[in-house]
Design an enzyme around this catalytic site. Sequence first.
Site, PDB file in Angstrom:
ATOM      1  N   CYS A 263      44.702  91.408   8.926  1.00  0.00           N
ATOM      2  CA  CYS A 263      46.079  91.456   9.426  1.00  0.00           C
ATOM      3  C   CYS A 263      46.192  91.578  10.943  1.00  0.00           C
ATOM      4  CB  CYS A 263      46.830  92.608   8.761  1.00  0.00           C
ATOM      5  SG  CYS A 263      47.068  92.333   7.006  1.00  0.00           S
TER       6      CYS A 263
HETATM    7  P1  NAD Z   1      44.106  86.798   0.192  1.00  0.00           P
HETATM    8  O1  NAD Z   1      43.491  85.677   0.928  1.00  0.00           O
HETATM    9  O2  NAD Z   1      43.274  87.968  -0.217  1.00  0.00           O
HETATM   10  O3  NAD Z   1      44.830  86.261  -1.116  1.00  0.00           O
HETATM   11  C1  NAD Z   1      45.602  85.114  -1.155  1.00  0.00           C
HETATM   12  C2  NAD Z   1      45.497  84.519  -2.555  1.00  0.00           C
HETATM   13  O4  NAD Z   1      46.414  83.444  -2.668  1.00  0.00           O
HETATM   14  C3  NAD Z   1      44.125  83.943  -2.887  1.00  0.00           C
HETATM   15  O5  NAD Z   1      43.639  84.531  -4.085  1.00  0.00           O
HETATM   16  C4  NAD Z   1      44.376  82.442  -3.054  1.00  0.00           C
HETATM   17  O6  NAD Z   1      43.531  81.849  -4.027  1.00  0.00           O
HETATM   18  C5  NAD Z   1      45.839  82.440  -3.488  1.00  0.00           C
HETATM   19  N1  NAD Z   1      46.537  81.161  -3.270  1.00  0.00           N
HETATM   20  C6  NAD Z   1      46.531  80.377  -2.174  1.00  0.00           C
HETATM   21  N2  NAD Z   1      47.345  79.330  -2.367  1.00  0.00           N
HETATM   22  C7  NAD Z   1      47.880  79.442  -3.605  1.00  0.00           C
HETATM   23  C8  NAD Z   1      48.805  78.671  -4.381  1.00  0.00           C
HETATM   24  N3  NAD Z   1      49.336  77.545  -3.912  1.00  0.00           N
HETATM   25  N4  NAD Z   1      49.108  79.102  -5.610  1.00  0.00           N
HETATM   26  C9  NAD Z   1      48.571  80.239  -6.115  1.00  0.00           C
HETATM   27  N5  NAD Z   1      47.706  81.018  -5.425  1.00  0.00           N
HETATM   28  C10 NAD Z   1      47.368  80.634  -4.181  1.00  0.00           C
HETATM   29  O7  NAD Z   1      45.309  87.295   1.121  1.00  0.00           O
HETATM   30  P2  NAD Z   1      45.920  88.782   1.242  1.00  0.00           P
HETATM   31  O8  NAD Z   1      45.040  89.642   2.079  1.00  0.00           O
HETATM   32  O9  NAD Z   1      46.333  89.249  -0.109  1.00  0.00           O
HETATM   33  O10 NAD Z   1      47.221  88.479   2.111  1.00  0.00           O
HETATM   34  C11 NAD Z   1      48.333  87.779   1.581  1.00  0.00           C
HETATM   35  C12 NAD Z   1      49.466  87.871   2.573  1.00  0.00           C
HETATM   36  O11 NAD Z   1      49.863  89.251   2.731  1.00  0.00           O
HETATM   37  C13 NAD Z   1      49.107  87.391   3.986  1.00  0.00           C
HETATM   38  O12 NAD Z   1      50.235  86.797   4.552  1.00  0.00           O
HETATM   39  C14 NAD Z   1      48.763  88.667   4.715  1.00  0.00           C
HETATM   40  O13 NAD Z   1      48.962  88.573   6.103  1.00  0.00           O
HETATM   41  C15 NAD Z   1      49.758  89.648   4.104  1.00  0.00           C
HETATM   42  N6  NAD Z   1      49.342  91.064   4.130  1.00  0.00           N
HETATM   43  C16 NAD Z   1      48.039  91.400   3.864  1.00  0.00           C
HETATM   44  C17 NAD Z   1      47.684  92.748   3.860  1.00  0.00           C
HETATM   45  C18 NAD Z   1      46.263  93.168   3.573  1.00  0.00           C
HETATM   46  O14 NAD Z   1      45.938  94.332   3.796  1.00  0.00           O
HETATM   47  N7  NAD Z   1      45.400  92.287   3.085  1.00  0.00           N
HETATM   48  C19 NAD Z   1      48.646  93.739   4.121  1.00  0.00           C
HETATM   49  C20 NAD Z   1      49.955  93.342   4.361  1.00  0.00           C
HETATM   50  C21 NAD Z   1      50.299  92.004   4.365  1.00  0.00           C
END
Ligand code: NAD
Length: 423
Positions: A263
């Site tokens: 992030c």
């Molecule tokens: P991640 O990469 O761990 O997970 C994303 C998931 O989305 C993956 O499993 C991927 O296979 C799936 N995906 C991608 N395209 C897809 C589609 N078309 N249909 C279905 N699934 C699909 O990402 P994350 O860390 O969970 O982050 C997700 C969002 O949340 C980002 O925008 C991030 O900035 C935000 N965020 C993350 C955190 C954190 O601590 N990781 C905290 C707050 C906000």
Amino acid sequence: MKISIIGCGYVGAVTKACLAELGNGVCFIDIDDKKIKKIKSCQSPIYEPGLDALLERNASRISTSTSIQEGITGSDCSFICVGTPSNEDGSINLTYIKSAAVEIGNALRTMKNHTVVVKSTVVPGTTEDVILPMLEKHSLKRVKEDFSVAMNPEFLKEGSALNDFFHPDRIILGIGDERGRTVLGELYRSFSCPKLCTSIKTAEMTKYVSNAFLATKISFSNEIGNICKKLDIDVYEVMEGVGLDQRIGPKFLNAGAGFGGSCFPKDVAALIALAQQKGENPILLKSAIEINEKQPGRLVELLKSRVGELKNKRIAILGLAFKDNTDDIRDSRAIPVIADLLERGADIAAYDPMANEAMEKIYPSIRYCPSAAEALEGADGCLVMTEWPEFAELQPEFDRMRKKVIIEGRRILSCEGYEGICW
Ligand code: NAD
């Protein structure tokens, strides 16, 4: 309520399991078949303390799908939780969001009164100017009349994500219309924290500003820590005094090797890119990144000053994930440290309680150990990169080193004779 969640990563998996715990029927949707298979067998697709148990307890309320169209049909609202990584220039990459929007749009053709909630972190304007037009185009329907759009940024921290979900400091609800307000109001009804209803753009910006402020706070502490070290002053004692000022607060003042994770680095970079597109030069945000990028190099220089030239020296690295209690190595500070050590010809033995496997995909040539003790065996130097609680317990294990040079990038050790990056 029936909810579908698109993306089963660190945010999606936690959000789904927690919404199921609140009594909702939840469909987990991901294009990654391996993740869906794991969820089907009540296993979390990522390491997050407590998540496996939560999935198991709520198995009867959970369904899964690898197809958005199939998964969201029949649900009242869907949350978009797909990744929003960086482009080369730091700007936000909307590839995953856009492909999800196309599929949700297609599914909306046969649905009524559905609310699409964007939970992924997206720069201001993305929901209304990019996602919404795609939903309208592919559904052949009109927002507000036929479906709703809202934005609900996520603030959880990996490693304490379940507690953060159930006990948030605040909930930000970016509202597009009354249906969206009602759906989100109902979903979060049992939460007693402040709930702020804003415009969609304001909700998007609030997330970026929170992360940018926290990142800046860390870089500020690191700069002060670097100065304190030269003055032979303990920056942790200084920050204890500083943090007692209620205007400042004690959190995120821990000097160290810098921030990593999925992030802070990417979100600050995206905010900088957006500001520049709008003709602004965000000097403070750029400095926060610059300080952060220099900290890992300082750690390696300090190691070199203690053990001499690093060529062929055995160096133990403890902690590979970007922080403790996660297996997430995205932008971990261990990555530039390993790159630097490899360039200098060091022989690396690495250990992380959860992230060996993930780091091996990036650096297959270094040695990964099943324990800290094994990584320390015969080492000429050790870098402790994260605050895994088990590292605090290490004492006799350090006696296995050939030369007891221990440098810490996060303050956790209680043993004698170590040196900190900023203390
Ligand atoms: P991640 O990469 O761990 O997970 C994303 C998931 O989305 C993956 O499993 C991927 O296979 C799936 N995906 C991608 N395209 C897809 C589609 N078309 N249909 C279905 N699934 C699909 O990402 P994350 O860390 O969970 O982050 C997700 C969002 O949340 C980002 O925008 C991030 O900035 C935000 N965020 C993350 C955190 C954190 O601590 N990781 C905290 C707050 C906000």
